[in-house]
Write a protein that holds these residues in place. Structure first.
Motif, PDB file in Angstrom:
ATOM      1  N   PRO A 101      -5.958   1.178  -7.929  1.00 50.41           N
ATOM      2  CA  PRO A 101      -6.743   1.672  -6.790  1.00 50.41           C
ATOM      3  C   PRO A 101      -7.628   0.576  -6.210  1.00 50.41           C
ATOM      4  N   VAL A 102      -7.777   0.593  -4.900  1.00 51.49           N
ATOM      5  CA  VAL A 102      -8.775  -0.222  -4.207  1.00 51.49           C
ATOM      6  C   VAL A 102      -9.750   0.765  -3.591  1.00 51.49           C
ATOM      7  N   VAL A 108       0.842  -1.194   0.000  1.00 53.76           N
ATOM      8  CA  VAL A 108       0.000   0.000   0.000  1.00 53.76           C
ATOM      9  C   VAL A 108       0.879   1.248   0.000  1.00 53.76           C
ATOM     10  N   TYR A 109       0.604   2.133  -0.959  1.00 53.82           N
ATOM     11  CA  TYR A 109       1.392   3.354  -1.121  1.00 53.82           C
ATOM     12  C   TYR A 109       0.749   4.558  -0.467  1.00 53.82           C
ATOM     13  N   ALA A 110      -0.574   4.658  -0.584  1.00 58.18           N
ATOM     14  CA  ALA A 110      -1.230   5.893  -0.171  1.00 58.18           C
ATOM     15  C   ALA A 110      -2.737   5.700  -0.115  1.00 58.18           C
ATOM     16  N   VAL A 111      -3.385   6.669   0.525  1.00 61.06           N
ATOM     17  CA  VAL A 111      -4.840   6.811   0.470  1.00 61.06           C
ATOM     18  C   VAL A 111      -5.142   8.090  -0.294  1.00 61.06           C
ATOM     19  N   ILE A 112      -6.082   8.007  -1.233  1.00 68.39           N
ATOM     20  CA  ILE A 112      -6.463   9.149  -2.062  1.00 68.39           C
ATOM     21  C   ILE A 112      -7.988   9.229  -2.130  1.00 68.39           C
ATOM     22  N   ARG A 113      -8.491  10.256  -2.759  1.00 68.29           N
ATOM     23  CA  ARG A 113      -9.932  10.326  -3.022  1.00 68.29           C
ATOM     24  C   ARG A 113     -10.297   9.287  -4.075  1.00 68.29           C
ATOM     25  N   ALA A 114     -11.467   8.729  -3.950  1.00 64.12           N
ATOM     26  CA  ALA A 114     -11.862   7.626  -4.825  1.00 64.12           C
ATOM     27  C   ALA A 114     -11.873   8.027  -6.298  1.00 64.12           C
ATOM     28  N   GLU A 115     -12.170   9.291  -6.589  1.00 66.80           N
ATOM     29  CA  GLU A 115     -12.284   9.700  -7.983  1.00 66.80           C
ATOM     30  C   GLU A 115     -10.940  10.018  -8.638  1.00 66.80           C
ATOM     31  N   MET A 116      -9.871  10.064  -7.882  1.00 70.71           N
ATOM     32  CA  MET A 116      -8.570  10.403  -8.468  1.00 70.71           C
ATOM     33  C   MET A 116      -8.088   9.270  -9.374  1.00 70.71           C
ATOM     34  N   ALA A 117      -7.646   9.632 -10.575  1.00 73.85           N
ATOM     35  CA  ALA A 117      -7.087   8.648 -11.506  1.00 73.85           C
ATOM     36  C   ALA A 117      -5.589   8.513 -11.279  1.00 73.85           C
ATOM     37  N   LEU A 118      -5.073   7.308 -11.433  1.00 74.64           N
ATOM     38  CA  LEU A 118      -3.639   7.076 -11.327  1.00 74.64           C
ATOM     39  C   LEU A 118      -2.974   7.382 -12.669  1.00 74.64           C
TER      40      LEU A 118
END
Length: 249
Positions: free
Chosen positions: A34-35, A8-18
């Motif tokens: 993303p999970v 696991v690298y990070a937590v982001i907002r669900a809508e953010m694209a990698l």
């Protein structure tokens, strides 16, 4: 899923694209994904076997975090964080969703800049000019050379250099704190009189660094400043607000 779990690298907002070409740890480099759970998501990849803090993997971890932070708020994980599986990650995300969202909002548009302050090197000439005690002890050594006199001089020089650097560290902290959104004191570092991270607006980070560099130039006979950043905002993520897994290394 591999038997090694998910890294696991990070937590982001669900809508953010990698980023489409994002790469993670491991050799060959793992593909991050993303999970998602509710309003948040964890950025994960397959955990490589025998994960260790190798330079390539450390750089890959930080590079991905920096690339993500260019697109939005990120709650960064320290290197080596591994969860057993995606379901565990989803469960932790669900349990901490409100805290994660609060933290993401707090870090919106921000980066971390770290400053470490050390006693100035090659500052003896200015120290002798400005410090009466050091000047007196130096003169004594010249008149009556000896081990004890040299020892007293060396101790006085070391103490004076440390004191001057500490005073400069307090001043740079005072000058830079108003330019930051938040300040976090780091752990003690041997020989370091100040180890502080600043949460700075990304748009202000260049100006912040210039101010720090100007202070360093003006006070180079007292303190050596070492700047790092922009960095992922490690120092401004609470263990409660961003913990979604267990340490893997």
């Amino acid at each position: 899923m591999t038997a090694n779990g998910v890294y696991v690298y990070a937590v982001i907002r669900a809508e953010m694209a990698l980023p489409a070409d994002a790469r993670g740890v491991g050799s060959p480099a793992a593909q991050p994904r993303p999970v998602r759970q509710g309003r948040v998501a964890a950025v994960v990849s397959e955990a490589p076997p025998n994960l260790r803090a190798r330079r390539r993997d450390l750089l890959a971890h930080q590079d991905l975090l920096l690339r993500l932070s260019e697109q939005g708020s990120v709650l960064p994980m320290r290197f080596g964080m591994v969860a057993p599986d995606e379901e565990t990650v989803r469960g932790q995300l669900a349990a901490g969703e409100a805290d994660h969202m609060t933290a993401l909002e707090h870090l919106s548009g921000a980066v971390e800049v770290n400053i470490k302050a050390f006693p100035a090197q090659d500052a003896l000439a200015s120290l002798v000019t400005q410090d009466k005690k050091v000047r007196r002890l130096r003169d004594e050594v010249r008149r009556r050379p000896g081990y004890e006199a040299s020892l007293r001089l060396g101790e006085a020089v070391a103490a004076a250099l440390q004191s001057r650097a500490a005073e400069a560290g307090r001043r740079v902290l005072s000058e830079l704190t108003p330019k930051a959104r938040a300040v976090a004191q780091g752990p003690e570092v041997q020989g370091c009189v100040l180890n502080t991270s600043f949460l700075v607006n990304r748009s202000d980070s260049d100006a912040f660094r210039r101010a720090a560099e100007q202070f360093a130039r003006t006070n180079r006979d007292r303190v050596e400043l070492r700047l790092s950043g922009p960095l992922p905002c490690y120092s401004f993520v609470s263990s409660e607000g961003a913990s979604v897994l267990t340490a893997g290394v």
